[in-house]
Design a protein around this motif. Structure first.
Motif: not given
Length: 1451
Positions: A729-736
């Motif tokens: 997952l990209s950083g943003g997806q992980k955070q979401r």
């Protein structure tokens, strides 16, 4: 009866044809077995009374058993009737005055009652479905009775005609029935999932119930699904429960002892201090040297105290008390076996005297042969029961320790956590738990060896008289030498464990930060670090090998070989275990998190309140915090980097030390950490996080967190598996996903630690509106949001401003602006930038396109690109499948979502090439020499024994004559010389072996390391780190320690067996006939066993990795798990994982016993036949050889057993070489340095050209960049924007050739980057990466691992990156130790360090990858200014989330 019995017994021994008198047969032989059964009768009756009969289980087998027993009952009644008839019945002859003997009445009655008893036993067995006593007794009795009856038949055969027809018939009928009963009783009554549960007594002692598994394993390689369920008492939860129960009381006691010790010490120190003060007043003129010495002493003392500053010596007692039962059982079996071991030599003595005295009857010889067999069989049975219990005990101890370490890790306080890194804790679970396992396997030898030695000495004294003392003296002298060697080995071992920890720690970090190493071309520096530690580790292990073996070789002379060889090994193992014990006690006895810091008092009217709280990571703290938050409010926490925002979160979670004050929280918590923690599970599992799945709520959360578009594009939707650490997952997806987890949990209070920094401003705005903000799905909850995003502040209810760990202001946005305090200054600096952002945002959201759509449109756009990029890492084969229509059943779609392939596992036989590979690594010269040396040693050993047997014949030759001196001297001389030769050769062989194996270890490890550092990035994305670490930990450990041991033992065993067979054949040539069939049987048993055992071993290795993976995952997500209060769920999962491993360990233990009992029976047959042939051909043999051949045969059982064990152990251990070489042969990325090298100063201008550049992550996948063409001229500043996953990061990956071009090229200063070596390329570019990765080591090492720059240079860059004041304020300055993963620095400080790295390198091309995402606006400004100034002459590519960071780009 007794008197009669004695007379007859002695009388019968002399006659030529021995037989027991009728009286004995009718009394003793009947009563013993029956009495045995009666002892167990009450037990069955009780169990019968308690239960109602279970008619469901009336199987055919059960009915057959009942029928046979009923018939037997009838025969007993008939026998009684016959006797009664003869005595009292009407008879035609005149009634005789002599009545039948009482036995004829007693026995039928006894029989009748017994058969009724057995009937109850069978029934109770059937009702309970398992009852050990009945299982054991039923066949036991029948067997004994059969023996008795065989004797009776012998009698009947003697009397020409049958005198007593009715009894004769009845006897044969009952004998037949008893045989049938015996056969039936050997069959298990109740079919069950686990055959052991229903196994009968015979099946248990011979391990027959395991046959089905062995057969299955022989037909095809076993898989995890073939494993049987564990017995309740072997399961992790049961073991752990018992262990924890005992441990709490023991550890409590130890803590009390420790506290008392501390108090005592404090008092002593106080008195001492007063004394010293007095002294100092007197002796001002003490010389410097004395003071220096004193200081040194103090230091030493301190170090010693540090070693003992925790509650100690409670672990062993805990283990003992928990597993007392099984320990005592195994001790009992061991004792029986030891005593029986001394019966064989006595029988051998009788046998030899029998062969010498030709006038004795032949039957005596046969009797001795049979007795030898019986004793040996009993010995085998006891020994195997003992081993079975010991190994199960070892398994249980390991399980208990692993489960306890895991449990402790969940509650351990931060102080204690700092003391051991993740690597070290994993080591506690793997290496140290294993050590305990190994020692408990042989713990009984501690008393058994001395017992054997004492008994041997007693028997030898009886044989030889005082001459024993000579041998004894040698042994006693050996003890101190042995002790000295053991302590030496121990010190080396301690050092060695430290090196191992250190090496694994570095490996762990290398694998975690592998991308950074590749980008900076730092692999060589880290490789040398690991190689240095490895060098020290091997240097030491070399010493260990020689020290231990030297002793074993000296003890080879002795008759007491086994106990003497085992004792030093056991002592050495125990020594290693004390090291492990200390480490475990320190960890398990460490402080727990203080659960009282956070109270849950419902009487407060606030949701969160902190009153006069003062919190610190270490014990001492000063800043004070007071804060009250009303329920349902949205509170923002702002402040500069390092002002304590994250610490405030940790304090609320109760993770910090509270020196005073308290926190009160009402309701449950949900926590979103700054760096998202993602489990290796499906997306759905990550969001549900153990809550029940409710579709409506789930969809709502997914929509709000903008995850819907992402899920559509993931191959398995929300069932897609996420790799370790969320790798796909990209950083943003992980955070979401992390935010969605919190939103789904429906807690009362939400702690959000800067969740919006990792996502684009669009998505951030969406998340704020839909989730966090006043209209989001959490609008009625209490939310505490740490943020750097100024744009959200006007919408929050309250703002808390932190400065240097203290709350400086609290209030609403407008009131704080008006008050002109710290906050308004903070805002004024950014007012300009904020208005820019506001303008941009208003452009985005035009009235006619609602926000929702813009988000989803853009998300869709980049996700199509991002999918090909990330999921591209999936297997090509699976890729093709995922075009199957969604409507097809779900299983199909689940195919695509597996990112992480199951660990590959070789099956079938280990290829011969693997052995060759190991021998090659050892060096052919060494290999051949080792073989030759051991062979000569074996010849000397056999020679010595033959010489001895020849010597014994002198007694016959020189009967009644004086023994000539020359003859005596020759005999003693040759004997001694052969003995010394043996010792020398063993020693020499051991030395050669040690050198060879260290050689092999070095070569295999450096190959592995060398290759792992050169594999392309894709490998690390699809392989869990635990799997790679496992290669460096368990497998290298095996190569270092286990393989050399088992190789040496295997060689000795093989030569031993060949020697034995040679001697027996020499003594009794008849024996050669038997060898062939025995060898065949042996071969088949061996093949069956090895196939099964090897596969079980492999399953064990494979099922171990998940334990460690899950453990390190847990440790890294501790704060999240604790915040949600999910410790129990993780404990449960851990238990399941360990159970999965035990399911393959337990059958493996049993498979060893299964094999051993069969081989021992074979060996017992060898003894029997050797004795039998000696009896048959006793006229042609000399007694010396008979003794030699039988005593050799007695040894053969053990040696045969060891040979198979060693063969299979060698085969199982060699699997480690196979696994290591698997990773040594992975495909590499391009060469680090090639023939075409750019000039020293390249790139001088820093021009970049992309020429129709296309790239994909792996062959056969979609393109990620579709023909990019652009020119970037020297010193241009280029901004690169695009949604998460649009391929921004892929661009940097291409520049550094982390992924190679599919088509087109990149030119830097007119040189095609694909033509030069990777290190030449990567060393000339600089990147400030998205995740600031630091390695444990000094700050200096983190900036300049190759020591290329002076300290002045480093201080200069620290000043430029605004860290100089911070570093100068640290005690050690540049040598300040950075914790694992940089944990003791804030994320912002880590980012600044990465900036400093870039400034040091000063290359012409700089890439900034979202470099300022984790920094507050002030620091962000500083960084931007530094970059503008310092890199003005460079080409800069900036990948940005925040628009202002690319405002001043040229394009």
């Amino acid at each position: 009866a007794a008197a009669l019995f004695c007379k007859l017994w002695f009388y019968s021994c002399v006659i030529e044809d021995p037989d027991l008198p009728v009286c004995v047969e009718q009394t003793i032989l009947v009563w013993i077995p029956l009495g045995f059964l009666w002892l167990c009768a009450p037990w069955h009756l009780v169990s019968l009374c308690r239960k109602t009969v279970n008619t469901k289980h009336l199987s055919k087998l059960y009915l057959c058993k009942q029928l046979v027993v009923s018939l037997l009952f009838l025969t007993a009644i008939a026998a009684l009737a016959v006797t009664l008839g003869e005595d009292f019945g009407p008879s035609k002859d005149p009634p005789s005055t002599v009545k039948n003997a009482g036995v004829y009445y007693a026995n039928p009655v006894l029989y009748a009652v017994t058969w009724v008893n057995i009937q109850n036993a069978v029934t109770s067995y059937n009702v309970l479905q398992l009852s050990i006593c009945s299982i054991s007794q039923t066949p036991f009795t029948v067997v004994s009775l059969c023996f008795l009856n065989i004797f009776l038949t012998l009698i009947f055969d003697h009397q020409g005609e049958i005198s007593d027809v009715p009894r004769f018939c009845l006897f044969y009928i009952s004998f037949g029935l008893e045989l049938i009963a015996l056969i039936l009783s050997a069959v298990a009554d109740i079919p069950s999932e686990n055959p052991e549960a229903g196994a009968t007594f015979l099946s248990r002692i011979t391990f027959n119930w395991f046959n089905s598994m062995v057969l299955k394993g022989y037909k095809r390689p076993l898989v995890q699904e073939d494993m049987w369920d564990l017995n309740e008492i072997d399961s992790t939860s049961y073991i752990n429960q018992c262990f924890q129960h005992v441990m709490q009381s023991e550890l409590g006691a130890a803590r009390v002892r420790y506290q008392n010790k501390l108090k005592k010490k404090q008092n002593e120190n106080r008195d001492k201090a007063q004394g010293e003060a007095f002294q100092n007043g007197l002796g001002k003129g003490v010389s410097q040297d004395v003071l220096m010495m004193k200081a040194d002493e103090k230091k030493k003392k301190k170090k010693k105290e540090k070693d003992n500053d925790y509650p100690n010596s409670w672990l062993i007692t805990t283990i003992y008390k928990t597993f007392r039962g099984i320990l005592l059982e195994s001790a009992f079996f061991k004792l029986l076996q030891d005593l029986l071991a001394f019966a064989s030599p006595q029988l051998l003595k009788l046998m030899i005297s029998f062969t010498q005295d030709k006038s004795r009857y032949t039957w005596e010889g046969y009797l001795y042969a049979v007795l030898l067999l019986v004793v040996a069989v009993l010995q085998s049975l006891f020994l195997q029961q003992y081993f079975q219990r010991c190994f199960v005990l070892g398994m249980k101890v390991r399980t208990a320790i692993m489960a306890s370490v895991y449990k402790k890790a969940l509650v351990v306080s931060n102080e204690a956590r700092k003391e051991s890194t993740v690597g070290e804790t994993v080591n506690l679970m793997s290496a140290d738990a294993q050590r305990f396992n190994d020692v408990t396997n042989f713990i009984h030898l501690l008393w058994s060896c001395p017992l054997q030695i004492t008994l041997s000495i007693v028997f030898l004294w009886l044989e030889l008289g005082p001459s024993v003392l000579a041998g004894l003296a040698v042994m006693v002298l050996m003890v101190p030498i042995n002790g000295f060697l053991a302590t030496k080995a121990r010190n080396i071992q301690v050092k060695n464990m430290k090196f191992k920890d250190k090496r694994l720690k570095i490996m762990n970090e290398i694998l975690n930060g592998i991308k950074i190493l590749k980008l900076y071309a730092w692999e060589p520096s880290f490789q040398t670090q690991v190689e240095d530690i490895r060098g020290q580790e091997l240097k030491d292990s070399d010493n260990v090998l020689t020290a231990e073996k030297a002793f074993t070789s000296i003890s080879l002379f002795n008759i007491l070989r086994f106990p003497l060889a085992m004792l030093p090994m056991l002592i050495a193992a125990m020594v290693q275990t004390t090291v492990s014990r200390k480490r475990l006690e320190k960890f398990l006895g460490g402080e727990d998190l203080d659960s009282d810091i956070v109270r849950h008092d419902p009487s407060f009217n606030t949701a969160v309140s902190i009153s006069d709280g003062s919190f610190a990571w270490e014990k001492e703290a000063d800043p004070l915090v007071s804060l009250d938050i009303k329920p349902g409010r949205l509170v923002a926490v702002v402040g500069a980097v390092g002002s304590g925002k994250s610490s405030l979160m940790s304090a609320l979670l109760g993770e910090m030390h509270s020196t005073k004050g308290f926190i009160n929280i009402q309701g449950s918590l949900a926590f979103v950490p700054q760096q998202a923690w993602i489990q290796n599970a499906t997306v759905r599992d990550n969001i549900l996080f153990g809550s029940p799945h409710k579709e409506r709520r789930f969809q709502e959360v997914i929509q709000a967190c903008a995850l819907a578009p992402d899920l559509k594009l993931l191959p398995g939707g929300d069932l897609t598996e996420i790799g370790e650490k969320g790798i796909n997952l990209s950083g943003g997806q992980k955070q979401r996903v992390s935010l969605a987890r919190a939103a789904y949990s429906q807690a009362d209070i939400y702690l959000l630690d800067d969740p919006l920094s990792a996502v684009d401003s669009h998505v951030g705005k969406h998340l704020f509106e839909k989730v966090i903000g006043p209209n989001g799905i959490l609008k009625n909850k209490t939310r505490i949001l740490v943020t750097h995003g100024v744009s959200f502040l006007p919408y929050v209810d309250e703002i808390v401003v932190l400065v240097d760990g203290v709350v400086s202001e609290v209030g609403s946005y407008s009131s704080l602006r008006a008050s002109k305090g710290a906050f308004s200054e903070f805002l004024d600096t950014y007012a300009k930038e904020q208005s820019n952002q506001a303008d941009l945002q208003s452009e985005d959201t035009q009235p006619d396109s609602p926000l929702e759509d813009t988000v989803s449109v853009t998300l869709k756009r980049e996700n199509s690109i991002r999918r090909s990029q990330r999921m591209g890492r999936l297997d090509v084969r699976l890729r093709k499948n995922s075009s199957i229509k969604k409507s097809e059943d779900a299983d199909e779609s689940k195919q695509g979502q597996k990112l992480i392939e199951k660990e590959t596992m070789e099956t079938g036989q280990v290829k011969f090439s693997v052995y060759l590979q190991y021998l090659r690594a050892m060096g052919w010269g060494y290999t051949v020499m080792v073989f030759v040396v051991y062979f000569i040693q074996n010849i000397a050993f056999i020679g010595q024994n033959l010489w001895l047997s020849d010597w014994t014949n002198d007694a016959v030759d020189y009967y009644n004559m004086t023994y000539p001196n020359w003859k005596r001297d020759t005999r003693v001389g040759v004997f001694g010389a052969l003995g010394v030769a043996q010792g020398l050769f063993v020693f020499l062989g051991t030395l050669l072996m040690a050198n060879a194996s260290v050689n092999a270890s070095r070569i295999l490890h450096s190959r592995l390391l060398d290759n792992i550092l050169r594999v392309p990035m894709v490998f690390f994305d699809t392989t869990p780190i635990g799997r790679v670490v496992n290669r460096f930990a368990k497998d290298i450990f095996t190569v270092d320690e286990a393989i050399p041991q088992s190789f040496r033992s295997w060689l000795l065993c093989l030569l031993g067996v060949l020697g034995t067979l040679f001697v027996i054949c020499l003594a009794t040539p008849f024996f050669t006939i038997i060898i062939i069939p025995l060898a065949l049987v042996y071969y088949f048993v061996q093949r069956f066993y090895v196939a099964t055992s090897r596969q079980l071993r492999r399953l064990d290795s494979v099922s171990r990795s998940p334990i460690y993976s899950h453990f390190s995952e847990t440790v890294s997500g501790l704060s999240v798990i604790r915040a949600y209060g999910h410790q129990d769920r993780f404990l449960k999962h851990n238990e399941i994982t360990i159970d999965g491993n035990l399911k393959s360990v337990y059958p493996w233990i049993v498979s060893n016993r299964w094999l051993a009992i069969r081989l021992e029976f074979l060996g017992n047959l060898v003894v029997f036949f050797a004795a039998l042939f000696a009896v048959i051909s006793r006229d042609s043999l000399d007694s010396g050889l008979v003794g030699l051949s039988i005593s050799y045969a007695l040894n053969v059982t053990q040696t045969l057993n060891w040979l198979v064990r060693m063969t299979s152990e060698l085969e199982t251990n060699i699997v480690a070489v196979e696994r290591v070489s698997e990773y040594s042969e992975l495909e590499n990325e391009a060469k680090w340095v090639t023939e075409t090298r750019p000039t020293e100063k390249w790139p001088e201008e820093g021009r970049l050209q992309f020429d129709n550049y296309k790239v994909r992550y792996r062959p056969g996948l979609e393109l990620v960049l579709h023909g990019v063409t652009c020119n970037i001229s020297s010193t241009e500043k280029i901004g690169i924007v695009g949604r998460t996953g649009a391929g921004k990061s892929s661009l940097t990956n291409c520049l550094f050739r982390i992924i190679e071009a599919a088509e087109g090229r990149i030119l830097i200063d007119d040189i095609d980057i694909s033509t030069i070596g990777l290190h030449d390329l990567r060393n000339r570019l600089t990147i400030i990466p998205q995740d600031p990765v630091l390695f444990s080591g000094s700050l200096r090492m983190n900036l300049d691992p190759f020591d290329r720059f002076s300290d002045e240079d480093i201080w200069r860059v620290l000043e430029l990156s605004h860290l100089k004041d911070y570093v100068a304020g640290l005690q050690e300055g540049l040598q300040h130790e950075v914790a694992e993963g940089g944990e003791n620095l804030s994320v912002g400080q880590r980012q600044l360090l990465c900036l400093a790295r870039a400034l040091l390198r000063k290359s012409r091309i700089l890439i900034l990858d979202e470099a300022t995402a984790a920094v507050d606006l002030e620091t962000d400004d500083l960084i931007q200014n530094t970059i503008r100034k310092e890199f003005s002459h460079c080409t800069v590519l900036t990948i940005a989330h925040r628009l202002h960071s690319i405002m001043d780009s040229s394009r």
